[in-house]
Design a protein around this motif. Structure first.
Motif, mmCIF file in Angstrom:
data_model
loop_
_atom_site.group_PDB
_atom_site.id
_atom_site.type_symbol
_atom_site.label_atom_id
_atom_site.label_comp_id
_atom_site.label_asym_id
_atom_site.label_seq_id
_atom_site.Cartn_x
_atom_site.Cartn_y
_atom_site.Cartn_z
ATOM 1 N N ASN A 302 4.032 -8.749 5.496
ATOM 2 C CA ASN A 302 4.247 -7.439 4.890
ATOM 3 C C ASN A 302 3.963 -7.531 3.395
ATOM 4 O OD1 ASN A 302 5.089 -4.718 4.535
ATOM 5 N ND2 ASN A 302 6.598 -4.961 6.176
ATOM 6 N N SER A 303 4.062 -6.388 2.711
ATOM 7 C CA SER A 303 3.806 -6.388 1.273
ATOM 8 C C SER A 303 4.453 -5.177 0.615
ATOM 9 C CB SER A 303 2.305 -6.385 0.975
ATOM 10 O OG SER A 303 1.735 -5.116 1.229
ATOM 11 N N LEU A 304 4.397 -5.181 -0.699
ATOM 12 C CA LEU A 304 4.970 -4.113 -1.515
ATOM 13 C C LEU A 304 4.007 -2.946 -1.714
ATOM 14 C CD1 LEU A 304 7.554 -3.732 -3.522
ATOM 15 C CD2 LEU A 304 5.884 -4.258 -5.298
ATOM 16 N N GLY A 305 2.709 -3.249 -1.792
ATOM 17 C CA GLY A 305 1.716 -2.325 -2.342
ATOM 18 C C GLY A 305 1.607 -0.983 -1.659
ATOM 19 N N LYS A 306 1.578 -0.961 -0.326
ATOM 20 C CA LYS A 306 1.354 0.293 0.388
ATOM 21 C C LYS A 306 2.572 1.207 0.283
ATOM 22 C CE LYS A 306 -2.593 -1.266 1.972
ATOM 23 N NZ LYS A 306 -2.583 -2.654 1.468
ATOM 24 N N THR A 307 3.760 0.626 0.415
ATOM 25 C CA THR A 307 4.982 1.419 0.424
ATOM 26 C C THR A 307 5.316 1.981 -0.948
ATOM 27 O OG1 THR A 307 5.826 0.057 2.235
ATOM 28 C CG2 THR A 307 7.428 1.365 1.025
ATOM 29 N N PHE A 308 4.976 1.242 -2.010
ATOM 30 C CA PHE A 308 5.367 1.668 -3.352
ATOM 31 C C PHE A 308 4.172 2.040 -4.236
ATOM 32 C CE2 PHE A 308 9.018 -0.571 -1.725
ATOM 33 C CZ PHE A 308 10.064 0.232 -2.157
ATOM 34 N N SER A 309 3.000 2.211 -3.639
ATOM 35 C CA SER A 309 1.793 2.643 -4.372
ATOM 36 C C SER A 309 1.541 1.755 -5.590
ATOM 37 C CB SER A 309 1.941 4.120 -4.806
ATOM 38 O OG SER A 309 2.185 4.941 -3.692
ATOM 39 N N LEU A 310 1.658 0.452 -5.364
ATOM 40 C CA LEU A 310 1.447 -0.546 -6.418
ATOM 41 C C LEU A 310 0.539 -1.645 -5.870
ATOM 42 C CD1 LEU A 310 5.167 -0.704 -7.617
ATOM 43 C CD2 LEU A 310 3.255 0.275 -8.926
ATOM 44 N N THR A 311 -0.619 -1.236 -5.360
ATOM 45 C CA THR A 311 -1.490 -2.187 -4.671
ATOM 46 C C THR A 311 -2.021 -3.275 -5.598
ATOM 47 O OG1 THR A 311 -3.403 -0.723 -5.020
ATOM 48 C CG2 THR A 311 -2.190 -0.477 -2.957
ATOM 49 N N GLY A 312 -2.102 -2.983 -6.899
ATOM 50 C CA GLY A 312 -2.619 -3.968 -7.838
ATOM 51 C C GLY A 312 -1.657 -5.085 -8.177
ATOM 52 N N TRP A 313 -0.402 -4.968 -7.771
ATOM 53 C CA TRP A 313 0.574 -6.015 -8.071
ATOM 54 C C TRP A 313 0.413 -7.231 -7.166
ATOM 55 C CZ3 TRP A 313 6.128 -4.090 -9.582
ATOM 56 C CH2 TRP A 313 6.023 -3.226 -10.685
ATOM 57 N N LYS A 314 -0.081 -7.007 -5.950
ATOM 58 C CA LYS A 314 -0.324 -8.094 -4.996
ATOM 59 C C LYS A 314 0.926 -8.935 -4.755
ATOM 60 C CE LYS A 314 -3.755 -8.816 -3.325
ATOM 61 N NZ LYS A 314 -4.226 -8.263 -2.021
ATOM 62 N N ILE A 315 1.963 -8.282 -4.246
ATOM 63 C CA ILE A 315 3.177 -8.982 -3.841
ATOM 64 C C ILE A 315 3.324 -8.835 -2.323
ATOM 65 C CG2 ILE A 315 5.688 -9.124 -4.040
ATOM 66 C CD1 ILE A 315 4.317 -9.867 -6.618
ATOM 67 N N GLY A 316 3.257 -9.958 -1.626
ATOM 68 C CA GLY A 316 3.408 -9.943 -0.172
ATOM 69 C C GLY A 316 4.387 -11.008 0.265
ATOM 70 N N TRP A 317 4.609 -11.093 1.594
ATOM 71 C CA TRP A 317 5.511 -12.120 2.098
ATOM 72 C C TRP A 317 5.277 -12.354 3.584
ATOM 73 C CZ3 TRP A 317 7.234 -7.549 -0.149
ATOM 74 C CH2 TRP A 317 7.691 -6.546 0.729
ATOM 75 N N ALA A 318 5.717 -13.522 4.015
ATOM 76 C CA ALA A 318 5.687 -13.895 5.434
ATOM 77 C C ALA A 318 7.099 -14.278 5.844
ATOM 78 C CB ALA A 318 4.729 -15.056 5.658
#
Length: 461
Positions: A302-318
């Motif tokens: 999953n990641s932060l970008g899609k949910t918080f409209s911050l795709t340029g931050w590139k924060i994800g996780w497994a």
């Protein structure tokens, strides 16, 4: 004075492709022999490439010799065999065309509006607080905890943030770390086509044998018998995405139960990409890891970008049990090692947002989706249902173009709107030649403007 039409010679145009140090070396050598190196083309009256690069001021009449212009050797591009088939991503190609033609970009899936202030302010505060050095390799502790808390709320599963959560540089890196850390050369991995293009490329880098099960319109349901037939003793994993990019399909509980049973019976892992889990419109999102017996064989991405409209931050996780997390972290350590520190602190703040944030997000995207879907139907597309994500798939064939790439190029150049040809999301491009993808992660004025252009300029045959 009439300005002549310029036509560069082959050697001149090729020179523009050279690395800067090669250009400067050639320029220096030429200038030592021909001061004032401005040349008027022999038959065109054009300034030469030397002048066009603004490197030197000029006088008329200085002409480089043939030896000097032909000494430049153009090196062929080099790429490893495992990546030879992959070219510039379709998203880059379409975005470049959009800029060139002033088209409205409903292709690439990034919002044209900003994320919430409370998250951005948390990032600014983290920077001011000096949280700017390397983070711990598998994540800032506060973010690992926030991910685990969120997963408990969403999937009902309790996970150890220290041993079962790995923070990555976007979900794309989480996918890469999972594949490179858990897949061996020759392992079979099953995908559902159409699929996010990085899946195939990363599996190729891992040396995997790829099998694709095609989801077909109108509902893109899983062909269960085909899936059962595809699984062999060499099948290592199924890589799935729900809600599904590019179709907008959401895997039903019945489909997930079948996949879970097949994986349990055949000792197969599941890599589940769930970056659009908060953009579920017609049904509730279900994490396959939450089904009985599946957590121990699942990596949830999953990641932060899609949910918080911050795709340029590139924060994800497994998220995975510790025996699978080990492989993910081994690969992650040698891909990026660590992810942006202040953005991780801000991501922790974001994931602890109240449920009202997610409810408002869905309402907002539902309104955007309605504008686009109603517009596409009015224009004359066959529009397929989209239950999740911020994408809509359509059949473009009513407009008479031969395939999806030709249609999308026509749409950009003649209509001024960008869509994505979906054939690049299939192992067999023929399967996607009738389909294109639009996104509605844009402000409402942009969506209406795009629909207006299509209504005015796009005509059915």
């Amino acid at each position: 004075m009439q300005v002549p039409k310029c036509t560069w010679t082959h050697s001149e145009s090729q020179m523009l492709l050279l690395p800067r140090h090669r250009i400067l070396f050639t320029l220096t050598k030429a200038l030592n022999k021909t001061p004032g190196a401005w040349r008027i083309g022999r038959s065109t009256g054009c300034p030469s490439t030397l002048a066009s690069m603004g490197t030197v001021s000029a006088e008329k009449g200085a002409v480089l010799s043939q030896d000097e212009t032909t000494q430049i050797k153009i090196q062929p591009v080099q790429v490893a065999k495992r990546l030879e088939k992959f070219k510039t991503t379709i998203f880059t190609q379409m975005s470049q065309l959009a800029i060139k033609h002033g088209a409205i970009n409903l292709g690439q899936g990034f919002p044209n509006f900003d994320g919430p202030d409370f998250v951005k302010e948390a990032a600014i505060q983290a920077i001011k607080d000096g949280k700017n050095q390397y983070a711990r390799g598998y994540g800032v502790p506060d973010l690992n905890s926030a991910v685990a808390e969120r997963f408990k709320k969403d999937a009902g599963l309790t996970v150890d943030p220290e041993k079962e959560v790995t923070v990555t540089s976007g979900c794309t890196e989480a996918i890469a770390a999972t594949i490179l850390g858990l897949i061996n050369p020759g392992d079979e991995v099953i995908l559902f086509a159409p699929f996010y293009d990085s899946y195939e490329a990363t599996l190729s880098m891992a040396g995997a044998k790829i099998k694709a099960i095609t989801l077909r319109p109108p509902d893109f349901s899983v062909p269960i018998d085909e899936l059962k037939s595809a699984i062999t003793k060499n099948t290592r994993a199924i890589l799935m995405n729900t809600p599904h990019n590019p179709t907008g399909k959401m895997f039903t509980r019945e489909e997930l139960n079948v996949i879970a049973s097949l994986c349990s019976e055949n000792d197969v892992l599941v890599f589940s990409d769930e970056v659009y889990d908060k953009l579920a419109f017609e049904m509730d999102h279900i994490s396959i890891a939450s089904l009985p017996g599946m957590y121990d064989r699942t990596v949830t991405l999953n990641s932060l970008g899609k949910t918080f409209s911050l795709t340029g931050w590139k924060i994800g996780w497994a998220i995975a049990p510790s025996h699978l997390t080990w492989g993910v972290r081994q690969a992650h350590s040698y891909l990026t090692f660590a992810t942006s520190t202040p953005m991780q602190w801000a991501a922790a703040t974001a994931l602890r947002a109240s449920e009202s944030y997610y409810e408002e997000l869905r309402r907002d995207y539902s309104a955007k989706k309605a504008i686009l879907v109603e517009g596409l139907n009015a224009v004359g597309f066959q529009v397929f249902p989209s239950s999740g994500t911020y994408f809509v798939m359509v059949d473009h064939t009513p407009f008479g173009l031969k395939n999806d790439v030709e249609f999308c190029e026509y749409l950009i150049k003649e209509v001024g709107v960008v869509a994505i040809p979906t054939s690049v999301f299939y192992l067999d491009a023929e399967e996607g030649k009738n389909l294109v993808r639009f996104t509605f992660c844009k402000d409402e004025d942009t969506l209406r403007a795009a629909v207006s252009r299509m209504k005015e300029k796009l005509k059915r045959l």
